[in-house]
Write a protein that holds these residues in place. Structure first.
Motif, PDB file in Angstrom:
ATOM      1  N   SER A  36       7.793   8.913 -40.438  1.00 25.83           N
ATOM      2  CA  SER A  36       7.458  10.596 -41.713  1.00 25.83           C
ATOM      3  C   SER A  36       5.912  11.034 -41.475  1.00 25.83           C
ATOM      4  N   MET A  37       5.530   9.238 -41.198  1.00 22.47           N
ATOM      5  CA  MET A  37       3.324   9.177 -40.983  1.00 22.47           C
ATOM      6  C   MET A  37       2.724  10.068 -40.061  1.00 22.47           C
ATOM      7  N   SER A  38       1.695  10.193 -40.001  1.00 18.00           N
ATOM      8  CA  SER A  38       0.983  10.537 -39.129  1.00 18.00           C
ATOM      9  C   SER A  38       0.670   9.454 -38.737  1.00 18.00           C
ATOM     10  N   SER A  39       0.487   9.601 -36.928  1.00 26.13           N
ATOM     11  CA  SER A  39       0.159   8.224 -36.077  1.00 26.13           C
ATOM     12  C   SER A  39      -1.789   8.206 -36.519  1.00 26.13           C
ATOM     13  N   SER A  40      -2.319   8.771 -37.202  1.00 31.07           N
ATOM     14  CA  SER A  40      -3.565   8.532 -37.444  1.00 31.07           C
ATOM     15  C   SER A  40      -3.620   8.010 -38.624  1.00 31.07           C
ATOM     16  N   ALA A  64      -3.635   4.717 -41.652  1.00 32.51           N
ATOM     17  CA  ALA A  64      -3.954   3.364 -41.846  1.00 32.51           C
ATOM     18  C   ALA A  64      -2.464   2.704 -41.774  1.00 32.51           C
ATOM     19  N   GLU A  65      -1.581   3.225 -42.883  1.00 33.19           N
ATOM     20  CA  GLU A  65      -0.897   2.882 -43.402  1.00 33.19           C
ATOM     21  C   GLU A  65       0.480   2.893 -42.417  1.00 33.19           C
ATOM     22  N   ASN A 104       2.436  -2.464 -36.518  1.00 30.95           N
ATOM     23  CA  ASN A 104       2.048  -4.487 -36.347  1.00 30.95           C
ATOM     24  C   ASN A 104       3.680  -5.025 -36.983  1.00 30.95           C
ATOM     25  N   TYR A 105       4.138  -4.525 -37.947  1.00 29.77           N
ATOM     26  CA  TYR A 105       4.839  -5.433 -38.792  1.00 29.77           C
ATOM     27  C   TYR A 105       6.660  -5.666 -37.607  1.00 29.77           C
ATOM     28  N   TYR A 131      -2.322  -7.467 -48.227  1.00 27.96           N
ATOM     29  CA  TYR A 131      -3.466  -8.214 -47.734  1.00 27.96           C
ATOM     30  C   TYR A 131      -3.951  -7.185 -46.747  1.00 27.96           C
ATOM     31  N   VAL A 132      -5.204  -6.665 -46.585  1.00 32.60           N
ATOM     32  CA  VAL A 132      -5.369  -6.263 -45.386  1.00 32.60           C
ATOM     33  C   VAL A 132      -6.620  -7.292 -44.308  1.00 32.60           C
ATOM     34  N   GLY A 133      -5.150  -6.600 -43.263  1.00 31.74           N
ATOM     35  CA  GLY A 133      -5.825  -8.002 -42.293  1.00 31.74           C
ATOM     36  C   GLY A 133      -4.375  -9.092 -42.101  1.00 31.74           C
TER      37      GLY A 133
END
Length: 785
Positions: free
Chosen positions: A283-287, A289-290, A296-297, A401-403
């Motif tokens: 449901s998210m835009s591929s561009s 950040a989330e 990745n998860y 956390y970021v990264g």
């Protein structure tokens, strides 16, 4: 230019495409829905995944005949097939080479044809005209890219690396926006030079059109207001994304995730959690950040070995053979591994043990773990814990956390790709803790067979089963490992090697390894057992064999230098007599036993991190006020042992025939040589007491006796540690009799048989027995005199 290609015949299935043309080296998706085309695809998958693709002359025709498609096209390799709803198949292909139809041999249930494939020969030299054409096309294409802004500049980097004229021409053509007829025209030109000329002409025409478009676009943009401009740009962006097929790719990815999740045999709750994450991603835009974080998860989740296990090799005889091949000695470790394999053979579901190898550096703790993995046919993974002070290293970071990334354990499981590897935690005693948490506490769950079935990493937040893993940890000392962590592990102590064991290790493993590493022929360096023993005794002082290996490496380097100086040399013989020439003067010497019994001098035994050693304890008496002086950098425990021994002697004044007032008018000085080296521990208690008794009574102490043991006020002899190492040191020093505390009788099994044969090991319980064996009797004293 002469033709630099020839034709080779192929027989392949054929699919006519509507409105599409494929060039060699081009990768693209297309959908197949016609039954005849699907049949052709299925046949192609059987035949090396190769298929011939050509274009229809008219895209509107649903059931084409041999007259309805062009007879020149591209042989392609099928890279991927994906079934879509509605009996449609999405295919990913890569162009291999252009070919023309020689003869159609089948039309049902699919087209099949004999093809003539163009094979291009590599020119030894490209002629100047071709070189000039390629440069012209490159310059024109660069202008085309910069003017049109529809192609990414990375394409130019790819082109600059291509040297073959044919491939260069096809890559340029595949990246241009051309009409189907223009694409087909280029496909049908087999001669690379002619094709380059045609492309150059088309490029010049396209650049001219693009310049006009650019001028019109600038004129129109000036006339629209800000809102219209934003709307125009947004619509343009949507159109570009649609043209690039970005939405379709994201859809394919989501479908792939769902298929993988369906196939996994895992907990229902875990499936639901990951299913929700995939739904959020769709449901998210591929561009955004989330979406990258979620992707990745999910990728990390699917890369873990949820259901993959390597098959154990449960052949005990073969395992014993592998362990003996790789390591000499270490019988306790080998026995424990073979026990585990035996139980695995009987009980398949048994949890992996947690073994902790404790011992001095260089005794083979890390390398035996690798051998265990080889013997069991399991994957091996090693994580070094030396200096780790952050709990997140073990458990990972939370996704807030970021990264954020998973911890070392989950990362290692991801890399090893099986859920039952041999997992080595190296240097577990070197972990530290600070404001970032205590990694040793995080290890409690990992190294507990009852808890690690559901190990939860902070990043993953879902339980992962570690119960099938065979965990091995290594440590130099148990003292720095927290009690609760030590309690979870099965401690296997690896003591230092004896000289005989070091000799065998050097002959079987170290010398052949060093000769191979220095690229010398087998047998070029000749050393006798006596020479290797001299290297062990006089040039190394360690429990393990690392320094020994380095020293043998030095000898190999000296031999290699001799060979380089004289290539006719057949062999370098290293003997005890010429050893100093290669390695210099002896670095270490070992104290030998006294030749004759002496008053106030007793040989004690000490344990050091690099093995056992002998200590010569000396006592001198002087007139004074009863002071006790201790020298030789002695620690508090050792000083207390001396005080205890003196109190015992004072309580036995009458039995020993001493002056009752000796403690008031005699100063006693106890010295332990090698004063620069700090010494501590209670095991020299009986040695110091015996030396003082000898000095006070004037009775000499036997020169061939050594002793170790803690003393109490009542003269009882208490147990000590490191008996094996101390016994080896006594044997080396030429001692014939060792006095051992009664409670250390259980440790005698660890002493090698060849050492026991040469030594008399006497069990003592109290100081009376010590004096009985240590002090020279009157008759012996007379004989000595």
């Amino acid at each position: 230019m002469s033709k630099n290609f020839k034709f080779k015949e192929h027989t392949l299935t054929l699919i006519p495409l509507r409105g599409l043309a494929v060039f060699p080296y081009m990768v693209l998706h297309f959908d197949v829905g016609r039954e005849k085309s699907i049949n052709a695809l299925e046949e192609a998958m059987v035949e090396e995944q190769l298929i011939f693709l050509t274009s229809q002359k008219e895209a509107e025709i649903d059931i084409p005949t041999t007259e309805d498609f062009y007879h020149v096209g591209t042989i392609c390799k099928i890279k991927q097939m994906l079934k879509l709803p509605g009996d449609t198949i999405r295919v990913l292909v890569e162009g291999v080479s252009r070919a023309k139809i020689k003869e159609i041999i089948d039309e049902e249930p699919y087209f099949r044809a004999i093809l003539e494939e163009a094979e291009y020969e590599q020119d030894d030299e490209r002629d100047k005209e071709t070189e000039a054409l390629m440069r012209s096309v490159m310059d024109a294409f660069e202008e085309y890219v910069n003017t049109g802004n529809k192609i990414t500049p990375e394409v130019l980097l790819t082109l600059s690396d291509i040297e073959e004229p044919s491939r260069f021409a096809d890559t340029v053509a595949s990246n241009m926006s051309l009409k189907p007829k223009q694409k087909q025209e280029l496909l049908e030109i087999f001669d690379p030079k002619e094709r380059l000329e045609t492309i150059y002409a088309i490029l010049l025409e396209e650049i001219e059109i693009l310049e006009i478009e650019k001028t019109i676009s600038l004129r129109v943009k000036k006339q629209v207001n800000r809102l219209q401009k934003e709307y125009y740009l947004r619509e343009q962006l949507k159109a570009i994304q649609k043209e690039l097929g970005e939405d379709e790719e994201t859809l394919d990815e989501i479908e792939e995730y769902k298929e993988k999740l369906q196939k996994l045999k895992i907990n229902k709750d875990v499936k639901e959690k990951i299913g929700k994450e995939i739904k959020r991603l769709s449901s998210m835009s591929s561009s955004s950040a989330e979406s990258a974080v979620i992707r990745n998860y999910v990728d990390t989740f699917f890369s873990l070995p949820w259901n993959k296990e390597s098959k154990d090799k449960l052949d005990i005889i073969e395992a014993q053979k592998i362990l003996d091949e790789d390591h000499f000695g270490l019988e306790k470790v080998k026995e424990r591994i073979l026990e585990y394999l035996s139980i695995r053979k009987l009980a398949k579901s048994m949890k992996g043990p947690i073994l902790c190898f404790v011992g001095p550096p260089g005794v083979g703790k890390t390398s035996i773990a690798k051998s265990v993995a080889r013997a069991m046919n399991r994957k091996f993974v090693r994580v070094s814990l030396g200096g780790v002070r952050d709990e997140a290293e073990i458990r990972g970071h939370r996704r807030t956390y970021v990264g954020a990334i998973p911890g070392r354990i989950i990362n290692a499981m991801k890399e090893v790709k099986t859920k039952n590897p041999v997992f080595l935690f190296d240097e577990i005693d070197k972990m530290a803790s600070d404001f970032r948490g205590d990694p040793a506490s995080a290890m409690l769950e990992v190294l507990d067979p009852e808890q690690n079935k559901e190990f939860t990493d902070h990043y993953m937040e879902i339980p992962f089963d570690l119960s099938k893993v065979l965990f091995i940890t290594t440590a130099n000392s148990l003292s720095t490992i927290p009690g609760p962590l030590r309690d979870r592990m099965e401690i296997i102590e690896l003591s230092g090697y004896t000289e005989v064991e070091k000799l065998e290790i050097a002959k079987r493993h170290l010398v052949p390894k060093q000769i191979k590493e220095h690229n010398l022929e087998e047998g070029f360096v000749k050393m006798s057992d006596g020479t290797i023993l001299d290297v062990i005794t006089h040039y190394t002082r360690e429990s393990g064999v690392r320094t020994l290996e380095r020293t043998l490496g030095r000898l190999c380097r000296k031999a290699a230098k001799k060979y380089v100086e004289d290539p006719k040399l057949k062999q370098v013989r290293i003997t005890s007599s010429n050893l100093e020439k290669y390695l210099g003067k002896h670095r270490f010497t070992y104290q030998k036993a006294n030749e004759h019994p002496q008053v106030g001098i007793v040989t004690g035994l000490a344990w050091t991190p690099v093995g056992g050693d002998t200590l010569s304890i000396e006592v001198a008496l002087m007139k004074g006020t009863g002071k006790l002086v201790l020298t030789g950098q002695l620690g508090d425990v050792m000083k207390e042992s001396a005080q205890t021994g003196l109190s015992f002697i004072r309580s036995k004044v009458e039995e020993l025939g001493l002056d009752e007032e000796f403690h008031k008018n005699t100063d006693i000085h106890i010295h332990i040589p090698e004063g620069a080296i700090p010494k501590d521990g209670p095991s020299a208690g009986i040695t110091m007491a015996t030396a003082v008794i000898s000095a006070l009574t004037g009775i000499a102490v036997r020169s061939d006796v050594a002793m170790t043991g803690e003393i109490t006020l009542r003269g009882r002899v208490l147990p000590i540690g490191g008996l094996k190492e101390k016994t080896l040191a006594a044997h080396r020093a030429g001692i014939k009799k060792i006095l051992v505390p009664k409670e250390n009788e259980k440790d005698l099994d660890e002493i090698p048989q060849n050492i026991k044969k040469d030594l008399e090991l006497v069990i003592v319980e109290n100081m009376d027995e010590v004096m009985e064996h240590a002090l020279v009797k009157k008759e012996e004293d007379k004989n000595e005199g």
